[in-house]
Design a protein around this motif. Structure first.
Motif, PDB file in Angstrom:
ATOM      1  N   LEU A 182       0.832  -1.207   0.000  1.00 35.83           N
ATOM      2  CA  LEU A 182       0.000   0.000   0.000  1.00 35.83           C
ATOM      3  C   LEU A 182       0.866   1.256   0.000  1.00 35.83           C
ATOM      4  CD1 LEU A 182      -3.130   0.526   2.201  1.00 35.83           C
ATOM      5  CD2 LEU A 182      -1.304   2.213   2.254  1.00 35.83           C
ATOM      6  N   ALA A 183       1.909   1.254   0.837  1.00 29.66           N
ATOM      7  CA  ALA A 183       2.774   2.430   0.940  1.00 29.66           C
ATOM      8  C   ALA A 183       3.578   2.647  -0.338  1.00 29.66           C
ATOM      9  CB  ALA A 183       3.711   2.279   2.135  1.00 29.66           C
ATOM     10  N   ILE A 184       4.150   1.568  -0.879  1.00 34.86           N
ATOM     11  CA  ILE A 184       5.003   1.694  -2.068  1.00 34.86           C
ATOM     12  C   ILE A 184       4.185   2.136  -3.277  1.00 34.86           C
ATOM     13  CG2 ILE A 184       6.414   0.404  -3.715  1.00 34.86           C
ATOM     14  CD1 ILE A 184       7.281  -1.362  -1.320  1.00 34.86           C
ATOM     15  N   LEU A 185       3.115   1.411  -3.577  1.00 33.32           N
ATOM     16  CA  LEU A 185       2.308   1.742  -4.750  1.00 33.32           C
ATOM     17  C   LEU A 185       1.555   3.054  -4.552  1.00 33.32           C
ATOM     18  CD1 LEU A 185       0.853  -1.718  -5.860  1.00 33.32           C
ATOM     19  CD2 LEU A 185       2.841  -0.488  -6.739  1.00 33.32           C
ATOM     20  N   GLY A 186       1.179   3.361  -3.309  1.00 33.69           N
ATOM     21  CA  GLY A 186       0.503   4.634  -3.057  1.00 33.69           C
ATOM     22  C   GLY A 186       1.396   5.817  -3.386  1.00 33.69           C
ATOM     23  N   CYS A 187       2.654   5.766  -2.958  1.00 33.20           N
ATOM     24  CA  CYS A 187       3.597   6.850  -3.267  1.00 33.20           C
ATOM     25  C   CYS A 187       3.894   6.916  -4.762  1.00 33.20           C
ATOM     26  CB  CYS A 187       4.886   6.652  -2.482  1.00 33.20           C
ATOM     27  SG  CYS A 187       4.711   6.872  -0.690  1.00 33.20           S
ATOM     28  N   ALA A 188       4.066   5.740  -5.384  1.00 36.08           N
ATOM     29  CA  ALA A 188       4.369   5.707  -6.824  1.00 36.08           C
ATOM     30  C   ALA A 188       3.218   6.272  -7.640  1.00 36.08           C
ATOM     31  CB  ALA A 188       4.680   4.278  -7.256  1.00 36.08           C
ATOM     32  N   CYS A 189       1.992   5.891  -7.299  1.00 36.07           N
ATOM     33  CA  CYS A 189       0.830   6.367  -8.063  1.00 36.07           C
ATOM     34  C   CYS A 189       0.604   7.859  -7.849  1.00 36.07           C
ATOM     35  CB  CYS A 189      -0.410   5.569  -7.672  1.00 36.07           C
ATOM     36  SG  CYS A 189      -0.421   3.873  -8.312  1.00 36.07           S
TER      37      CYS A 189
END
Length: 724
Positions: free
Chosen positions: A29-36
């Protein structure tokens, strides 16, 4: 307010990931949230620039609104079911340790301030303008047209022309006498840097690249967990090798688009390789696609790859969400290219010269937009055909009964043919250059092999033969495999077969380094844990050793952000700064930051006429400053000036001979000197004969000085070095 918008956007992006997935892990959630969020901010910034509405705050607000709407729509689609998030802290420890170590080393050798003449410096300069809400595409020098003598105008223009990468509008200069121009590069990437500068200060700009570098490491970790049954050790090993990959680490140190491109690419693959193929996930992938579309002109190379992968995913699975994603990706590309062409046309056309030279009558700057949108419409037409036909689409029906699906032998033959053609094309490019001394280590394919960990490329290519059946039928294996072949053929054969300057021109590979690494998992994942651990340590040691120069210094930085912050804190909007460049081109590093952050006028000092310049400008500005390098640290305050700031500046350029058949340099050159800022320290004096608006006196004085200059052999007047 801006910090609130930023934090809200990150939270909403994470919430959208939680709603799109079924019980995602907290770290995903944290990784993809920041990337998106980063990708969406880039795309929104580009679209606002197209509409001439961009500002950092506006872009953040629009992102928040879009994310809020998407979260609401997905929440209603789930029938108001709250998302559930898992937290398995033990499984997160390896990747968290890797991220902390990578953050330490990348911040330790983070980028400083670059000069014009380098892409990094021009991106930084534009970011500083955006940070101060100066979002016009053209950057002007109004001081050029006012209170200058004729000689000073010539000197001023000469110094500005030396700001390589700042493109002067020659028509406006000739017709209106105004000095204005545009920067090299596109705007969305500097907009991302400006966000960090606006939130945390000028010296925080390097965090824009470091954050993308760290996010890309996390995305690579997710790809491995998606592809290879979640085996934790292999995923951590690949993430570690990727973090240490020389060109990826170098890109994370520098202010270049490639590290952001790597984040967008790895984010897209992390979403696509998830075993679930629900529509929300594929539509989520449109965020990194949009970021790539506005980030760099190489989107024209990458977006066709995405469309091909989406089409294959539909043919293999029958899910129409992939076709819808292909259509949306094509539209995003069309919008992104329109933004590039209309807002940054000079730069865009310069990068498409190779295309125009094929047939200028057929494709040229005047009709390139029609060609691009024609390609978009063609893609939409083909995708719509697939969407409407569904299971009846002929390739879909063929896939169900094809020999590729039913016969391992046929698929293996096809894979061997693909590999053979790739190697033949690469070998032919080398054969053309075989007579050039030392060319083999400089071939891009060779660099790709050693930068991706030596053994991962051969193992990845072997995996495409070993599991050739899945290569054509499994979208999760097809995506990285066909991506690797696509990059090998396009970049290593067509775009840049050889690289003559590391690491700068090898940076185009940075977004694709992870492809052979994750593919090698088909073979490495079956190794015992001990063998995999020992192999990882050996490869990591070789990788760090070969690029050890990157851990000792930074490349092509000439001063620090902290120095700029100190200087700009002293200068006001109604002041003037005389830059004494002394033949060392220091105006390349300080002109635009002073203009952008302070709004002050910039002039260029003439050492033999400082007193004249000081007296003249003292009546026009609140304060007159002199900015100069203190070469040899022997400078005494010139008459009438008082020192108010002194700082050490340390320039560093990676250079030197290569060794052990590696293409990398093994040494670096440094320039350590002082930078001094002085202020006028004498009361105003009466002007010499003539009014302060009259330039004739000064022109006569300069003409008399010229009479004393050296004469050439024919008795004609010449210009002595350093004087008019």
């Amino acid at each position: 307010m801006l910090m609130f918008l930023f934090v809200t956007g990150i939270i909403l992006s994470g919430l959208l990931i939680a709603l799109a997935y079924e019980k995602p892990g907290f770290l995903k959630l944290a990784i993809l949230g920041c990337a998106c969020y980063t990708s969406l901010y880039l795309f929104v910034s580009g679209m606002l620039m197209l509409l001439s509405l961009f500002s950092v705050g506006t872009a953040m607000a629009v992102c928040d609104v879009l994310l809020l709407l998407l979260c609401a729509a997905r929440f209603l689609w789930r029938r108001m079911e709250l998302p559930k998030v898992r937290f398995h802290w033990k499984s997160y420890l390896p990747i968290l340790i890797i991220l902390v170590v990578a953050a330490f080393f990348s911040y330790r050798t983070r980028a400083g301030v670059f000069g014009t003449g380098q892409d990094q410096g021009l991106y930084q300069a534009r970011a500083m303008y955006y940070m101060m809400d100066k979002t016009e595409e053209t950057q002007s020098f109004p001081e050029y047209a006012k209170t200058l003598t004729k000689w000073e105008k010539l000197r001023f223009l000469e110094e500005i022309r030396d700001l390589s990468g700042y493109y002067i509008d020659e028509d406006v200069l000739k017709q209106e006498g105004k000095l204005e121009g545009t920067f090299h590069g596109l705007g969305p990437f500097p907009a991302w840097m400006a966000l960090w500068g606006k939130l945390f200060g000028l010296s925080a700009m390097p965090l824009a690249m470091i954050s993308c570098y760290l996010i890309s490491i996390g995305c690579v970790w997710l790809i491995c967990r998606n592809l290879w049954n979640g085996r934790k050790l292999f995923a951590a090993a690949v993430a570690l090798l990727y973090a240490a990959a020389p060109i990826v680490f170098w890109s994370g140190q520098n202010s270049l688009t490639e590290v952001v491109m790597a984040m967008c690419m790895s984010c897209w693959f992390a979403i696509l390789t998830d075993k679930r193929d629900a529509a929300p996930l594929q539509l989520l992938g449109l965020m990194p696609v949009g970021g790539i579309c506005v980030l760099h002109v190489t989107s024209s190379v990458i977006i066709p790859l995405f469309v091909i992968i989406y089409w294959q995913a539909f043919v293999a699975s029958g899910k129409k969400a992939f076709v819808a994603a292909a259509m949306a990706s094509a539209v995003e590309y069309g919008l992104g290219f329109t933004m590039m062409k209309l807002c940054f046309g000079f730069y865009t056309d310069g990068n498409y010269l190779r295309v125009y030279r094929i047939n200028e009558e057929l494709i040229n700057p005047d009709n390139i937009l029609f060609w691009v949108w024609g390609a978009v419409i063609l893609c939409l037409g083909l995708s719509l055909w697939m969407f409407l036909r569904g299971e009846k689409f002929f390739l879909r029906k063929l896939m169900k009964r094809s020999a590729l699906e039913g016969s391992g032998r046929a698929s293996k033959i096809a894979a061997i043919v693909l590999l053979s053609l790739t190697f033949i094309a690469i070998f032919l490019e080398f054969w053309k250059r075989r007579e050039l001394e030392g060319v083999f280590p400089l071939m891009l394919f060779y660099g790709y092999v050693i930068m991706s960990g030596f053994v991962t490329m051969p193992l990845a290519l072997a995996a495409t033969i070993k599991d050739s059946r899945e290569l054509f039928t499994d979208r999760r294996f097809f995506a990285p495999a066909i991506g690797l072949y696509y990059i090998l053929l396009l970049y290593c054969v067509v775009v840049s077969p050889e690289v003559w300057l590391y690491f700068y021109f090898a940076r185009y590979l940075a977004p694709f380094i992870f492809l052979p690494m994750v593919l090698s998992g088909r073979i490495l994942n079956s190794l015992p844990r001990v063998a995999l651990g020992i192999g990882t340590v050996v490869i990591l040691a070789l990788t760090v050793w070969q690029s050890r120069i990157l851990y000792q210094t930074r490349d092509m930085s000439y001063t620090d952000y902290e120095v700029l912050e100190d200087i700009t804190a002293c200068i006001g909007e109604n002041d003037v700064v005389l830059i004494n460049e002394q033949g060392f081109h220091c105006q390349r590093y300080y002109t635009f930051p002073i203009k952008a952050v302070c709004g002050a006028d910039v002039r260029f000092a003439w050492e033999d006429g400082l007193e004249d310049q000081m007296n003249r400008y003292d009546r026009k500005y609140d304060t007159v400053f002199l900015l100069s390098l203190n070469l040899g640290r022997t400078m005494a305050d010139p008459k009438g000036w008082k020192e108010i700031y002194r700082a050490d500046i340390n320039g560093s350029v990676i250079a030197g001979d290569t060794e052990f058949a590696l293409p990398y340099p093994t040494d670096y050159a440094r320039l350590d000197t002082e930078l001094v800022l002085l202020v006028k320290d004498t009361p105003q004096e009466e002007l010499p004969p003539g009014s302060e608006e009259d330039d004739e006196y000064y022109d006569e004085k300069k003409d008399k000085d010229k009479d004393n200059d050296t004469e050439d052999k024919n008795g004609k007047e010449t210009e002595a070095e350093g004087q008019p």
